[in-house]
Design an enzyme around this catalytic site. Structure first.
Site, PDB file in Angstrom:
ATOM      1  N   ILE A 250      59.928  12.228  71.479  1.00 24.90           N
ATOM      2  CA  ILE A 250      60.485  13.153  70.480  1.00 24.90           C
ATOM      3  C   ILE A 250      61.647  12.460  69.734  1.00 24.90           C
ATOM      4  O   ILE A 250      62.743  13.015  69.589  1.00 24.90           O
ATOM      5  CB  ILE A 250      60.916  14.491  71.128  1.00 24.90           C
ATOM      6  CG1 ILE A 250      61.839  14.260  72.341  1.00 24.90           C
ATOM      7  CG2 ILE A 250      59.679  15.267  71.571  1.00 24.90           C
ATOM      8  CD1 ILE A 250      62.420  15.581  72.886  1.00 24.90           C
ATOM      9  N   HIS A 251      61.311  11.266  69.192  1.00 29.26           N
ATOM     10  CA  HIS A 251      62.299  10.385  68.562  1.00 29.26           C
ATOM     11  C   HIS A 251      63.390  11.114  67.766  1.00 29.26           C
ATOM     12  O   HIS A 251      64.577  10.955  68.005  1.00 29.26           O
ATOM     13  CB  HIS A 251      61.619   9.431  67.570  1.00 29.26           C
ATOM     14  CG  HIS A 251      60.472   8.659  68.105  1.00 29.26           C
ATOM     15  ND1 HIS A 251      60.626   7.574  68.928  1.00 29.26           N
ATOM     16  CD2 HIS A 251      59.126   8.804  67.919  1.00 29.26           C
ATOM     17  CE1 HIS A 251      59.445   7.057  69.216  1.00 29.26           C
ATOM     18  NE2 HIS A 251      58.513   7.787  68.620  1.00 29.26           N
ATOM     19  N   ASP A 252      62.944  11.880  66.763  1.00 27.78           N
ATOM     20  CA  ASP A 252      63.899  12.389  65.762  1.00 27.78           C
ATOM     21  C   ASP A 252      64.802  13.494  66.304  1.00 27.78           C
ATOM     22  O   ASP A 252      65.791  13.859  65.659  1.00 27.78           O
ATOM     23  CB  ASP A 252      63.134  12.899  64.527  1.00 27.78           C
ATOM     24  CG  ASP A 252      62.555  11.751  63.718  1.00 27.78           C
ATOM     25  OD1 ASP A 252      62.988  10.604  63.911  1.00 27.78           O
ATOM     26  OD2 ASP A 252      61.658  12.013  62.890  1.00 27.78           O
TER      27      ASP A 252
END
Ligand code: BDR
Ligand code: CA
Length: 324
Positions: A250-252
């Site tokens: 869930i990078h962002d």
């Protein structure tokens, strides 16, 4: 309370980050600008409205459409990861009455370009506005090129991008957001504005597995739970085939957590440079992140460690609206 402008290319993980920000009492999302990245900017703008449509908002943040093409390189997108529409193809889902399952929010799009809205918001909230960048940095670089002095009135830029001690996710050496527009990333890192970076090295520490998501949304019928399940499916299938687990990073969402829960994160000051030319290394971010090194000319603080369990629990609780 952090007043923020989110610059984004939604994107499944962008959607999760936007939901997290909108549900965080420590944050006020004043505006959002879109940019070409995961998908072309027109689709990114549609996706943003679909995301805002999930929330029961009485007042919308200001939304503007940003740049369609990177500064120099031809655009590279990531539909193979995020689904053809960038949101796991949820735009193709309809209710039995023929209405879209995820309708666009009835939110006006500003007449201003993304670049001009960024400058306008800096004007409105000098020394207070935090720019959260979740896509290629084209809009921000163009705003710097247009009025560099003005952009010094940003409080900070918090961004997801780059990779330092791991392999990249587009090429061996480059992370997607920096790879798509390395010239823009170079401008942002050398802007003089305080920059905080969540690189792949830390976003890879937070994996949302399909199993965990199923457990969390089981028995829930609300629209966010449904969206979480349906929008992430294509991405999770891609991960299963190419990354080695059924789930996604869930990078962002991490830059949002860095604002609301800074104690989950550890960072080091660094001098970050970007390779803009290399045939094999275009978009590579280069920095010495050894903690014992004294850096004379840092231009960024780079996150190197996250308390993954604490962050993931907080993230799920927040977006599914439980107390935390
Ligand atoms: C970044 O690339 C995009 O595909 C994601 O939305 C994220 O911003 C991760 O490298
Ligand atoms: Ca993104």
């Amino acid at each position: 309370m952090h007043r923020i402008l989110i610059d984004t290319d939604p994107g499944v993980d962008d959607a999760l980050a936007i939901l997290l920000a909108m549900k965080s009492p420590e944050i006020r999302v004043e505006a959002l600008t879109t940019v070409s990245g995961n998908v072309y900017v027109d689709q990114a703008t549609d996706n943003l409205l679909r995301i805002l449509g999930l929330l029961d908002l009485s007042e919308f943040p200001i939304v503007a459409k940003g740049e369609a093409q990177p500064l120099v390189k031809p655009l590279v997108k990531a539909e193979h990861v995020h689904g053809e529409d960038g949101l796991g193809n949820i735009s193709k889902l309809y209710m039995s009455d023929g209405n879209p399952r995820y309708p666009l929010a009835k939110c006006d799009i500003s007449q201003l370009s993304g670049v001009d809205l960024i400058l306008e918001m800096v004007d409105r909230y000098p020394d207070e506005l935090v720019l959260v960048a979740l896509g290629p940095l084209t809009n921000i670089s163009k705003a710097i090129q247009k009025d560099r002095e003005h952009m010094q009135k940003l409080k900070s830029i918090v961004l997801m991008g780059g990779v330092f001690s791991e392999y990249g996710n587009v090429t061996t050496t480059a992370e997607f957001n920096v790879f798509v527009d390395p010239h823009a990333a170079h401008d942002v890192f050398n802007s003089g504005v305080p920059v905080h970076i969540a690189p792949l090295d830390v976003t890879h520490q937070v994996a949302l597995t399909g199993e965990r998501l199923n457990t969390e949304v089981q028995g829930r019928t609300d629209i966010i739970s449904r969206f979480l399940k349906e929008s992430t499916q294509a991405c999770m299938e891609f991960y299963s085939e190419h990354v080695g687990f059924y789930g996604l990073h869930i990078h962002d969402a991490l830059p949002i957590g860095m604002l609301t829960h800074p104690h989950f994160f550890q960072s080091v000051e660094a001098y970050v440079q970007v390779e803009t030319e290399g045939n094999l290394t275009s978009g590579m971010t280069v920095a010495d992140l050894r903690r014992e090194r004294r850096i004379d000319n840092p231009n960024a603080s780079v996150c190197v460690e996250v308390d993954s369990d604490a962050f993931l629990n907080y993230f799920l609780n927040r977006i599914l609206h439980k107390q935390i």
